[in-house]
Design a protein around this motif. Structure first.
Motif, PDB file in Angstrom:
ATOM      1  N   PRO A   1     -27.333  11.532  -9.552  1.00  0.00           N
ATOM      2  CA  PRO A   1     -27.768  12.340 -10.301  1.00  0.00           C
ATOM      3  C   PRO A   1     -26.549  13.348 -10.619  1.00  0.00           C
ATOM      4  O   PRO A   1     -26.376  14.262 -11.424  1.00  0.00           O
ATOM      5  N   ALA A   2     -25.559  13.482  -9.515  1.00  0.00           N
ATOM      6  CA  ALA A   2     -23.641  13.548  -9.637  1.00  0.00           C
ATOM      7  C   ALA A   2     -23.421  13.633 -11.110  1.00  0.00           C
ATOM      8  O   ALA A   2     -22.988  14.548 -11.530  1.00  0.00           O
ATOM      9  N   ILE A   3     -23.870  11.807 -11.271  1.00  0.00           N
ATOM     10  CA  ILE A   3     -23.007  11.521 -12.417  1.00  0.00           C
ATOM     11  C   ILE A   3     -23.785  12.437 -14.111  1.00  0.00           C
ATOM     12  O   ILE A   3     -22.979  13.267 -14.098  1.00  0.00           O
ATOM     13  N   ALA A   4     -25.219  12.543 -13.379  1.00  0.00           N
ATOM     14  CA  ALA A   4     -25.590  13.348 -14.576  1.00  0.00           C
ATOM     15  C   ALA A   4     -25.573  14.719 -14.528  1.00  0.00           C
ATOM     16  O   ALA A   4     -25.173  14.766 -16.184  1.00  0.00           O
ATOM     17  N   LEU A   5     -25.425  15.453 -13.414  1.00  0.00           N
ATOM     18  CA  LEU A   5     -25.115  16.702 -14.019  1.00  0.00           C
ATOM     19  C   LEU A   5     -23.564  16.553 -14.430  1.00  0.00           C
ATOM     20  O   LEU A   5     -23.317  18.053 -15.022  1.00  0.00           O
ATOM     21  N   TRP A   6     -22.389  15.798 -14.082  1.00  0.00           N
ATOM     22  CA  TRP A   6     -21.056  16.226 -14.535  1.00  0.00           C
ATOM     23  C   TRP A   6     -21.737  15.582 -15.872  1.00  0.00           C
ATOM     24  O   TRP A   6     -19.847  16.254 -17.005  1.00  0.00           O
ATOM     25  N   LEU A   7     -21.891  14.825 -16.304  1.00  0.00           N
ATOM     26  CA  LEU A   7     -22.102  14.908 -18.002  1.00  0.00           C
ATOM     27  C   LEU A   7     -22.818  15.867 -18.855  1.00  0.00           C
ATOM     28  O   LEU A   7     -22.143  16.564 -19.305  1.00  0.00           O
ATOM     29  N   GLY A   8     -23.436  16.121 -18.006  1.00  0.00           N
ATOM     30  CA  GLY A   8     -23.568  17.696 -18.984  1.00  0.00           C
ATOM     31  C   GLY A   8     -22.697  18.593 -18.450  1.00  0.00           C
ATOM     32  O   GLY A   8     -23.055  20.053 -19.764  1.00  0.00           O
ATOM     33  N   LEU A   9     -21.829  19.303 -17.510  1.00  0.00           N
ATOM     34  CA  LEU A   9     -21.042  20.359 -17.874  1.00  0.00           C
ATOM     35  C   LEU A   9     -20.094  19.997 -18.588  1.00  0.00           C
ATOM     36  O   LEU A   9     -19.718  20.882 -19.368  1.00  0.00           O
ATOM     37  N   CYS A  10     -19.895  18.049 -18.636  1.00  0.00           N
ATOM     38  CA  CYS A  10     -18.522  18.055 -19.535  1.00  0.00           C
ATOM     39  C   CYS A  10     -19.175  18.052 -20.862  1.00  0.00           C
ATOM     40  O   CYS A  10     -18.526  18.686 -21.867  1.00  0.00           O
ATOM     41  N   CYS A  11     -20.685  17.963 -21.583  1.00  0.00           N
ATOM     42  CA  CYS A  11     -21.031  18.396 -22.948  1.00  0.00           C
ATOM     43  C   CYS A  11     -20.817  19.502 -22.751  1.00  0.00           C
ATOM     44  O   CYS A  11     -20.330  19.774 -24.262  1.00  0.00           O
ATOM     45  N   THR A  12     -20.915  20.393 -22.022  1.00  0.00           N
ATOM     46  CA  THR A  12     -21.270  21.899 -22.097  1.00  0.00           C
ATOM     47  C   THR A  12     -20.133  22.949 -22.179  1.00  0.00           C
ATOM     48  O   THR A  12     -19.665  23.352 -23.124  1.00  0.00           O
ATOM     49  N   VAL A  13     -18.999  21.682 -22.156  1.00  0.00           N
ATOM     50  CA  VAL A  13     -17.604  22.801 -21.973  1.00  0.00           C
ATOM     51  C   VAL A  13     -17.326  21.502 -23.370  1.00  0.00           C
ATOM     52  O   VAL A  13     -16.642  22.988 -24.391  1.00  0.00           O
ATOM     53  N   ALA A  14     -17.225  20.960 -23.897  1.00  0.00           N
ATOM     54  CA  ALA A  14     -16.868  19.975 -25.071  1.00  0.00           C
ATOM     55  C   ALA A  14     -17.937  21.317 -26.067  1.00  0.00           C
ATOM     56  O   ALA A  14     -16.810  21.201 -26.864  1.00  0.00           O
ATOM     57  N   THR A  15     -19.096  21.729 -25.681  1.00  0.00           N
ATOM     58  CA  THR A  15     -19.056  22.415 -27.568  1.00  0.00           C
ATOM     59  C   THR A  15     -18.979  23.376 -27.873  1.00  0.00           C
ATOM     60  O   THR A  15     -18.597  23.986 -28.708  1.00  0.00           O
ATOM     61  N   MET A  16     -17.645  24.130 -26.669  1.00  0.00           N
ATOM     62  CA  MET A  16     -17.296  24.909 -26.613  1.00  0.00           C
ATOM     63  C   MET A  16     -15.654  25.210 -26.637  1.00  0.00           C
ATOM     64  O   MET A  16     -14.728  26.038 -27.176  1.00  0.00           O
ATOM     65  N   VAL A  17     -14.960  23.973 -27.367  1.00  0.00           N
ATOM     66  CA  VAL A  17     -13.719  23.924 -27.774  1.00  0.00           C
ATOM     67  C   VAL A  17     -13.848  22.933 -29.095  1.00  0.00           C
ATOM     68  O   VAL A  17     -15.160  22.404 -28.931  1.00  0.00           O
ATOM     69  N   ARG A  18     -12.722  22.517 -29.493  1.00  0.00           N
ATOM     70  CA  ARG A  18     -12.586  22.264 -31.197  1.00  0.00           C
ATOM     71  C   ARG A  18     -11.387  20.931 -30.615  1.00  0.00           C
ATOM     72  O   ARG A  18     -11.196  20.555 -30.183  1.00  0.00           O
ATOM     73  N   ASN A  19     -11.671  20.447 -32.424  1.00  0.00           N
ATOM     74  CA  ASN A  19     -11.105  19.097 -31.686  1.00  0.00           C
ATOM     75  C   ASN A  19     -11.730  17.968 -31.154  1.00  0.00           C
ATOM     76  O   ASN A  19     -12.271  18.256 -30.789  1.00  0.00           O
ATOM     77  N   PHE A  20     -10.220  17.089 -30.859  1.00  0.00           N
ATOM     78  CA  PHE A  20      -9.874  16.410 -29.576  1.00  0.00           C
ATOM     79  C   PHE A  20     -10.610  17.011 -28.437  1.00  0.00           C
ATOM     80  O   PHE A  20     -10.101  15.885 -27.240  1.00  0.00           O
ATOM     81  N   ARG A  21     -10.059  17.985 -28.331  1.00  0.00           N
ATOM     82  CA  ARG A  21     -10.278  18.721 -26.816  1.00  0.00           C
ATOM     83  C   ARG A  21     -11.764  18.340 -26.497  1.00  0.00           C
ATOM     84  O   ARG A  21     -12.155  18.027 -25.426  1.00  0.00           O
ATOM     85  N   ALA A  22     -12.508  18.378 -27.412  1.00  0.00           N
ATOM     86  CA  ALA A  22     -13.916  18.316 -27.414  1.00  0.00           C
ATOM     87  C   ALA A  22     -14.831  16.962 -26.712  1.00  0.00           C
ATOM     88  O   ALA A  22     -15.217  16.355 -25.813  1.00  0.00           O
ATOM     89  N   TYR A  23     -13.873  15.833 -27.287  1.00  0.00           N
ATOM     90  CA  TYR A  23     -13.844  14.600 -26.863  1.00  0.00           C
ATOM     91  C   TYR A  23     -13.030  14.169 -25.956  1.00  0.00           C
ATOM     92  O   TYR A  23     -13.748  13.975 -24.750  1.00  0.00           O
ATOM     93  N   ALA A  24     -12.349  15.161 -25.284  1.00  0.00           N
ATOM     94  CA  ALA A  24     -11.327  14.916 -24.259  1.00  0.00           C
ATOM     95  C   ALA A  24     -12.522  15.297 -23.234  1.00  0.00           C
ATOM     96  O   ALA A  24     -12.960  14.612 -21.270  1.00  0.00           O
ATOM     97  N   ALA A  25     -13.237  16.470 -23.589  1.00  0.00           N
ATOM     98  CA  ALA A  25     -14.301  17.011 -23.079  1.00  0.00           C
ATOM     99  C   ALA A  25     -15.612  16.090 -21.968  1.00  0.00           C
ATOM    100  O   ALA A  25     -15.699  15.636 -20.960  1.00  0.00           O
ATOM    101  N   VAL A  26     -16.169  15.239 -23.145  1.00  0.00           N
ATOM    102  CA  VAL A  26     -17.065  14.364 -23.045  1.00  0.00           C
ATOM    103  C   VAL A  26     -16.800  12.864 -22.449  1.00  0.00           C
ATOM    104  O   VAL A  26     -16.927  12.620 -21.774  1.00  0.00           O
ATOM    105  N   LEU A  27     -15.530  12.685 -22.621  1.00  0.00           N
ATOM    106  CA  LEU A  27     -14.629  11.785 -22.585  1.00  0.00           C
ATOM    107  C   LEU A  27     -14.794  11.344 -20.856  1.00  0.00           C
ATOM    108  O   LEU A  27     -14.983  10.683 -20.189  1.00  0.00           O
ATOM    109  N   ALA A  28     -14.768  12.816 -20.827  1.00  0.00           N
ATOM    110  CA  ALA A  28     -14.522  12.955 -18.933  1.00  0.00           C
ATOM    111  C   ALA A  28     -15.440  12.218 -18.336  1.00  0.00           C
ATOM    112  O   ALA A  28     -15.379  12.016 -17.011  1.00  0.00           O
ATOM    113  N   GLY A  29     -16.733  12.999 -19.062  1.00  0.00           N
ATOM    114  CA  GLY A  29     -18.282  12.271 -18.464  1.00  0.00           C
ATOM    115  C   GLY A  29     -18.334  11.536 -18.278  1.00  0.00           C
ATOM    116  O   GLY A  29     -19.022  10.005 -17.184  1.00  0.00           O
ATOM    117  N   TYR A  30     -18.326  10.619 -19.890  1.00  0.00           N
ATOM    118  CA  TYR A  30     -18.844   9.566 -20.544  1.00  0.00           C
ATOM    119  C   TYR A  30     -18.034   8.276 -19.391  1.00  0.00           C
ATOM    120  O   TYR A  30     -18.310   6.822 -18.608  1.00  0.00           O
TER     121      TYR A  30
END
Length: 703
Positions: free
Chosen positions: A95-124
Motif C-alpha cells: 500500500p505504501a508503494i501504491a500511495l506513493w505511485l498515486g502521489l507521483c502521478c498526481t504531481v505529474a499531472t500538474m507539471v509539463r514536459n519531462f518534469r512530469a516524466y520525472a514525477a511518474v518515474l519516481a513512482g514506478y
C-alpha cells in the motif's frame, strides 16, 4: 494518385527515421554489451533505458535523460525508505508503494514536459526497485545501486551517440526554432488578413493554431538545451507565441466590432485595407534576417495613420455645438472605436514581431525571462492518482491471493504501464496501443529466446541478431500511428529476451516473464477502462465550468489580472479541445473551439477594461457603468443574459457621455471602454449557449 501503404514507414522510411532507428539500436546494443562486460546481473535494463530516453531531437533526449536521473534518484531513495520501514510486511509495504505511485502521478499531472516524466518515474522506479528486493530486503541497497548503474549507463551511451550524430546541432536548432515561429506568424497574419477583409470564416482554419502554439511553446525548452546558454532566445520565442495568441484573440474582437458597427466607414475600410496588405506582406518579410525589423517600421507607420484618423474624427466633432448632427457624431465615434481597435491590434502585432526579432538575435547580456503558465486541472490530477493507486492495490491483492511466483513482476509491469500513461489525457487509447505493442514484443521475444539466441555464442553475433528487431522498433517509434505500440515493443522485447553472460533465458523463464508482462499491460488497460474512465463529454463540460469561474475571477480578483496567464490558460484549453476530439463530429469541435476562443477574447477585454478603470482617467459618470459591468461579471453564470444586457446598457450610456464630454483625454478613454464593452457584450450574446455550463452544449454549425 495511389495511396501510400500503411507499412511505408517500414520499407520506405524517411532518412531521419532510419537514422534514429540505427542510432538508437546501436546505443542499445553497445550499452547492453558494456553491461554484460561489466557482468551486471540484468544487463537488459541498460538497453531498455536507451529506448526509454531516446527522442527525436538531441535536446529532448538530453532533457529527458536529466529528468530521468532525478526521477530515478527520488524513486530509489523512497524504495530504500519503504523497505526499511516495512520489511517482511507486505500489507504495509505494497500500500505504501501504491500511495506513493498515486502521489507521483498526481504531481505529474500538474507539471509539463519531462518534469512530469520525472514525477511518474519516481513512482514506478520505487516500485521496480522495491519489488525487486521484496523477497530479500537485505539486498535493497545492492538492487538500488545496480538499477541506478544500468540507467546511468544507458543514458551516457545514448547521449554520446546522439551527440556524435548531431551535426551542427546548435545551428540546426536555431533554424528549426525560427521555422516554427515563422510558421505560427504566417498562419496568424493570414487569419487576421481575412478578418480585415471581412471573411466570415477566417478563424476556422486557424483555431487549431492554438494547439500548435502550445506544442511549439513546450518544445522551446528542448531547443534551448540544444542551443546552449547564449541568451534569452527561447524566452523571446515564448513571448512571441503568446503575442500571436493575443493577436488572434484581438482579431476576433476586431471582427466583432466590424460586424456590430454600421458598414458605412469608408475611411476605416481604407485603413483596414492597408493593414490587410501589411499582414499579407509579413510572411515573405520574415524570410529575411532584417524582415521583422522592416515589418515593425511599417506597423508603426500604420499605427500613426490610425492615430491621425482618430484625431481627424475628433476634430470634426469639436466643438459639440458646431452644428454636427447626432447621427454624424455617432458615425465619427464608431470610426474612432474601429481605428482604436485596429491600433491596438497592430500594437499586438508589433510586440510579436519585436519578440520574433529578438529570438533570432542571441545576446549573452539579455536577461529577459518569459513563461506561459500552464493551468492545473486538480480533478484530473486526483483521478490519475486514484487510478494509479487502485492499479497497484488490485495487482497486490491478486499476488497475495494467488501466491503467483511471477506476481512481483506482474506488479512491476502494471506500475510501469500506469506510471507511463496515467498522465495521458486519454489513457484508454494510449494503453490499448501499448498493450498491442506488448503482445508483439512477447511474440518476437519468444522467437528470439526459443530459436535464435540459443544458437548465438559470441557478442558480435548477438549484436547482429538483436539489431534487426530493434531497428524495426525504432522505425515504428518514428511513425505516429505505431509510436505507442513501439514504445512497449522496444522496452519489453529486450527485457523478455534477457541476454545473460553465463547462458540464456530458459523456456520456462521466458514464458513466466512473457505472461507476467502481457497480463500486467492488459490489467492496466482494464483498470483505465474501469476506474474513473476518461470521458470527453464530461471533460469538456468541466472545462466550460472552469471558464466561467475564471471569467468571474478576472473581474473579482483584488490584483489586476495577468494577461500572460490568461493567454496561457486559454491556449491550453483550445489545444485540449483539439486533442480530445477523438470520434467527436467536426462541427462539435469547431463549436467548442469557437466558444473557447470567444471566452479568451471576453477575458482579455475584461482585463483591458479593468486596467482602463484602474487608471482612473474616466469621469465619475463613466466609471459607474463600467463598475456595474465588472461587478456583474463577478457573478457571471452564463444564464439569463444579464451580464450581456448590462454590457450593452453600459455601452449606450458611455456613447451618450462620450459625445457630451469636452476633455479629449477622457473622450479617448471612453472610446477605449466602448470598444472593450462592445466586444464583451456581443461575444456574450453570440456564445450564450457555450457559456451556460449548467446544461450540455449541443450546438453544431448551422444549428
Amino acid at each position: 494518385m495511389a495511396r501510400p501503404s500503411g507499412l511505408a514507414w517500414l520499407y520506405a522510411p524517411s532518412p531521419a527515421s532510419l537514422l534514429f532507428a540505427v542510432r538508437t539500436t546501436a546505443a542499445a546494443i553497445i550499452s547492453l554489451l558494456i553491461a554484460m562486460w561489466m557482468e551486471l546481473d540484468s544487463p537488459q535494463w541498460s538497453a531498455m533505458t536507451v529506448w526509454i530516453v531516446a527522442q527525436n531531437s538531441r535536446g529532448e533526449s538530453l532533457s529527458k535523460s536529466r529528468w530521468r536521473v532525478v526521477g530515478t534518484a527520488v524513486g530509489v531513495v523512497m524504495a530504500v525508505l519503504f523497505t526499511a520501514l516495512f520489511p517482511q510486511q507486505p500489507f504495509l509495504f505494497l500500500p505504501a508503494i501504491a500511495l506513493w505511485l498515486g502521489l507521483c502521478c498526481t504531481v505529474a499531472t500538474m507539471v509539463r514536459n519531462f518534469r512530469a516524466y520525472a514525477a511518474v518515474l519516481a513512482g514506478y522506479s520505487c516500485a521496480i526497485v522495491g519489488l525487486a528486493a521484496a523477497s530479500n530486503p537485505n539486498d535493497i541497497f545492492t538492487v538500488a545501486v545496480s538499477r541506478s548503474t544500468y540507467i546511468m549507463l544507458g543514458i551516457v551511451v545514448e547521449g554520446s551517440l546522439a551527440a556524435l550524430f548531431a551535426i551542427n546541432g546548435e545551428t540546426q536548432a536555431r533554424i528549426a526554432l525560427r521555422a516554427k515561429l515563422t510558421s505560427a506568424m504566417d498562419s496568424a497574419t493570414d487569419a487576421v488578413a481575412h478578418v480585415l477583409d471581412g471573411g466570415e470564416h477566417a478563424f476556422q482554419r486557424s483555431r487549431a493554431l492554438f494547439g500548435t502554439i502550445l506544442t511549439i511553446n513546450d518544445q522551446i525548452e528542448f531547443t534551448e538545451v540544444e542551443m546552449g546558454h547564449h541568451g534569452s532566445e527561447g524566452d523571446h520565442a515564448r513571448a512571441a507565441l503568446a503575442a500571436v495568441s493575443v493577436l488572434l484573440s484581438r482579431a476576433l474582437g476586431m471582427a466583432t466590432r466590424m460586424a456590430a458597427l454600421p458598414d458605412e466607414q469608408s475611411d476605416f475600410r481604407a485603413t483596414a485595407g492597408m493593414a490587410r496588405d501589411l499582414m499579407r506582406d509579413i510572411p515573405p518579410l520574415l524570410a529575411h534576417d532584417e524582415g521583422a525589423a522592416n515589418a515593425m517600421v511599417r506597423v508603426r507607420a500604420l499605427q500613426d495613420q490610425c492615430r491621425a484618423r482618430i484625431t481627424a474624427a475628433l476634430g470634426e466633432e469639436l466643438p459639440p455645438q458646431g452644428g454636427v448632427s447626432e447621427e454624424h457624431m455617432t458615425m465619427l465615434l464608431d470610426r474612432r472605436v474601429l481605428h482604436q481597435a485596429l491600433w491596438e491590434l497592430l500594437d499586438d502585432l508589433y510586440f510579436a514581431l519585436r519578440e520574433f526579432h529578438a529570438s533570432t538575435r542571441p545576446d549573452v547580456r539579455d536577461h529577459f525571462h518569459f513563461r506561459l503558465p500552464a493551468p492545473r486541472d486538480y480533478t484530473e490530477a486526483l483521478h490519475n492518482g486514484i487510478r494509479a493507486t487502485a492499479s497497484i492495490t488490485v495487482a497486490s491483492l491478486i499476488w497475495e491471493v494467488t501466491a503467483w511466483s511471477s506476481g512481483l513482476g506482474f506488479i512491476t509491469i502494471i506500475s510501469l504501464t500506469v506510471g507511463l500513461f496515467a498522465t495521458r489525457e486519454n489513457p484508454v487509447i494510449a494503453t490499448s496501443n501499448f498493450f498491442r505493442g506488448t503482445v508483439a514484443a512477447a511474440i518476437v521475444a519468444g522467437i528470439m529466446s526459443l530459436w535464435v539466441v540459443p544458437a548465438v555464442n559470441d557478442p558480435t553475433t548477438l549484436a547482429a541478431v538483436l539489431a534487426v528487431p530493434m531497428i524495426v522498433g525504432g522505425l515504428a517509434a518514428r511513425n505516429a500511428s505505431t509510436a505507442l505500440a513501439a514504445a512497449a515493443y522496444n522496452i519489453f522485447t529486450i527485457n523478455m529476451i534477457s541476454p545473460l553472460n553465463g547462458g540464456r533465458e530458459t523456456e520456462i523463464a521466458y514464458f513466466n516473464s512473457a505472461v507476467a508482462t502481457v497480463l500486467g499491460a492488459g490489467c492496466a488497460v482494464l483498470i483505465f477502462r474501469m476506474v474513473l474512465p476518461f470521458n470527453t463529454d464530461s471533460v469538456r463540460w468541466r472545462m466550460r465550468g472552469r471558464i466561467l469561474g475564471d471569467l468571474r475571477r478576472l473581474a473579482a480578483s483584488p490584483a489586476l489580472p495577468d494577461t500572460r496567464r490568461w493567454v496561457g490558460y486559454s491556449a491550453d484549453r483550445m489545444a485540449r479541445v483539439v486533442r480530445h476530439a477523438g470520434p467527436a463530429p467536426a462541427p462539435v469541435i469547431e463549436a467548442y473551439l469557437q466558444g473557447t476562443l470567444a471566452a479568451m477574447t471576453i477575458g482579455l477585454n475584461v482585463i483591458r477594461l479593468r486596467h482602463l478603470h484602474a487608471r482612473q482617467q474616466l469621469p465619475p459618470s463613466a466609471r459607474r457603468p463600467v463598475e456595474v459591468v465588472l461587478r456583474r461579471m463577478t457573478q457571471f453564470t452564463g444564464r439569463y443574459g444579464r451580464t450581456a444586457a448590462m454590457a450593452h446598457a453600459a455601452t449606450r450610456i458611455l456613447r451618450q457621455l462620450e459625445i457630451r464630454e469636452s476633455d479629449i483625454e477622457k473622450r479617448l478613454e471612453m472610446t477605449r471602454a466602448i470598444a472593450y464593452l462592445l466586444v464583451i457584450s456581443n461575444e456574450l450574446d453570440q456564445n450564450a449557449d457555450f457559456l451556460n455550463a449548467q446544461r450540455p452544449y449541443r450546438r453544431v454549425d448551422g444549428a
